[in-house]
Design a protein around this motif. Sequence first.
Motif, PDB file in Angstrom:
ATOM      1  N   LEU A   1       0.858  -1.187   0.000  1.00 20.94           N
ATOM      2  CA  LEU A   1       0.000   0.000   0.000  1.00 20.94           C
ATOM      3  C   LEU A   1       0.891   1.232   0.000  1.00 20.94           C
ATOM      4  CD1 LEU A   1      -2.728   1.429   0.233  1.00 20.94           C
ATOM      5  CD2 LEU A   1      -2.640   1.075   2.705  1.00 20.94           C
ATOM      6  N   LYS A   2       0.800   2.010  -1.066  1.00 24.14           N
ATOM      7  CA  LYS A   2       1.624   3.210  -1.194  1.00 24.14           C
ATOM      8  C   LYS A   2       0.747   4.370  -1.648  1.00 24.14           C
ATOM      9  CE  LYS A   2       5.632   0.341  -2.421  1.00 24.14           C
ATOM     10  NZ  LYS A   2       6.070   0.248  -1.019  1.00 24.14           N
ATOM     11  N   GLY A   3       1.363   5.528  -1.787  1.00 19.26           N
ATOM     12  CA  GLY A   3       0.604   6.701  -2.213  1.00 19.26           C
ATOM     13  C   GLY A   3       0.055   7.465  -1.034  1.00 19.26           C
ATOM     14  N   SER A   4      -1.232   7.766  -1.080  1.00 21.37           N
ATOM     15  CA  SER A   4      -1.868   8.532  -0.016  1.00 21.37           C
ATOM     16  C   SER A   4      -3.265   7.977   0.236  1.00 21.37           C
ATOM     17  CB  SER A   4      -1.961  10.015  -0.394  1.00 21.37           C
ATOM     18  OG  SER A   4      -2.874  10.209  -1.459  1.00 21.37           O
ATOM     19  N   VAL A   5      -3.892   8.475   1.273  1.00 21.04           N
ATOM     20  CA  VAL A   5      -5.253   8.047   1.588  1.00 21.04           C
ATOM     21  C   VAL A   5      -6.199   8.403   0.444  1.00 21.04           C
ATOM     22  CG1 VAL A   5      -7.187   8.365   3.176  1.00 21.04           C
ATOM     23  CG2 VAL A   5      -4.853   8.221   4.065  1.00 21.04           C
ATOM     24  N   ASP A   6      -5.996   9.573  -0.166  1.00 23.73           N
ATOM     25  CA  ASP A   6      -6.875  10.013  -1.262  1.00 23.73           C
ATOM     26  C   ASP A   6      -6.554   9.335  -2.586  1.00 23.73           C
ATOM     27  OD1 ASP A   6      -8.218  11.747   0.449  1.00 23.73           O
ATOM     28  OD2 ASP A   6      -6.770  13.363   0.101  1.00 23.73           O
ATOM     29  N   THR A   7      -5.268   9.053  -2.837  1.00 22.29           N
ATOM     30  CA  THR A   7      -4.859   8.423  -4.094  1.00 22.29           C
ATOM     31  C   THR A   7      -3.964   7.225  -3.792  1.00 22.29           C
ATOM     32  OG1 THR A   7      -2.992   9.958  -4.279  1.00 22.29           O
ATOM     33  CG2 THR A   7      -5.045  10.561  -5.421  1.00 22.29           C
ATOM     34  N   PRO A   8      -4.541   6.134  -3.333  1.00 24.30           N
ATOM     35  CA  PRO A   8      -3.728   4.969  -2.963  1.00 24.30           C
ATOM     36  C   PRO A   8      -3.251   4.179  -4.169  1.00 24.30           C
ATOM     37  CG  PRO A   8      -6.055   4.477  -2.658  1.00 24.30           C
ATOM     38  CD  PRO A   8      -5.970   5.929  -3.048  1.00 24.30           C
ATOM     39  N   ASN A   9      -2.124   3.523  -3.985  1.00 22.52           N
ATOM     40  CA  ASN A   9      -1.601   2.573  -4.962  1.00 22.52           C
ATOM     41  C   ASN A   9      -1.504   1.229  -4.248  1.00 22.52           C
ATOM     42  OD1 ASN A   9      -0.240   1.076  -6.845  1.00 22.52           O
ATOM     43  ND2 ASN A   9       1.601   2.349  -6.881  1.00 22.52           N
ATOM     44  N   ILE A  10      -2.397   0.315  -4.611  1.00 31.44           N
ATOM     45  CA  ILE A  10      -2.503  -0.961  -3.903  1.00 31.44           C
ATOM     46  C   ILE A  10      -2.142  -2.092  -4.856  1.00 31.44           C
ATOM     47  CG2 ILE A  10      -4.034  -2.495  -2.617  1.00 31.44           C
ATOM     48  CD1 ILE A  10      -5.821  -0.027  -2.094  1.00 31.44           C
TER      49      ILE A  10
END
Length: 217
Positions: free
Chosen positions: A158-167
């Motif tokens: 899980l990377k990125g941010s809460v608003d724009t996650p990269n899962i």
Amino acid sequence: LLDFNDMNLDLRVNAEKTSIKNHDFERVDLIVKGKGKQISSEVSILEDGSRNYKVELNLQDPISQEKKIEISKLELNLHNRVLTNRKPMLITIAPDKLIVDEFNIHYNSSSVTANGIYGFDGLINSDLNLSNLNLDEISDILQLEPPLKGIVSADISLKGSVDTPNIAASISAQNLIYSNFKSDITNLGINYLDRRLELAFDIMDEKRPIFSANGTI
């Protein structure tokens, strides 16, 4: 007053038949010791005759801006199954983020491990690994009916941010049985980026494919 730069603390608390947030416990024991700039503590919780928990941790320099908590021992006794850590775990609380290093919990050949950085601005960078999770044991602990059987392993990022996650997740199960469903091998791949979800799902039984689905949402 307690001098956090030069502590000499020995606190012991015992409570029987206590309730924490409407959850009942048979006994809770707490030991807190402070020496110099270090605080160590031991917590033992007896929930009932089949469940008890123990944690030992150390806090270095509690008044520093960046607080480091080492969990040297985590032990969960659930229905005579003892889950424990095999490496010390470290939690760092900084002004701008929370860092988890070497989270690990093991039972026989099964394990859950994780590392992660969780920024208070919403940024996330974490990895979770599940290895050889025995679903029979989990079903028994959780008293699931009908029981779920099989062995599951997974890698989840899980990377990125809460608003724009990269899962990204890769999940595999062997000898999966639930009610009337049965499969030798089940594989699920998930990728989510830029509000785009990609799935790859394959099920095999008796070495033959019985279901396959790939798609993007």
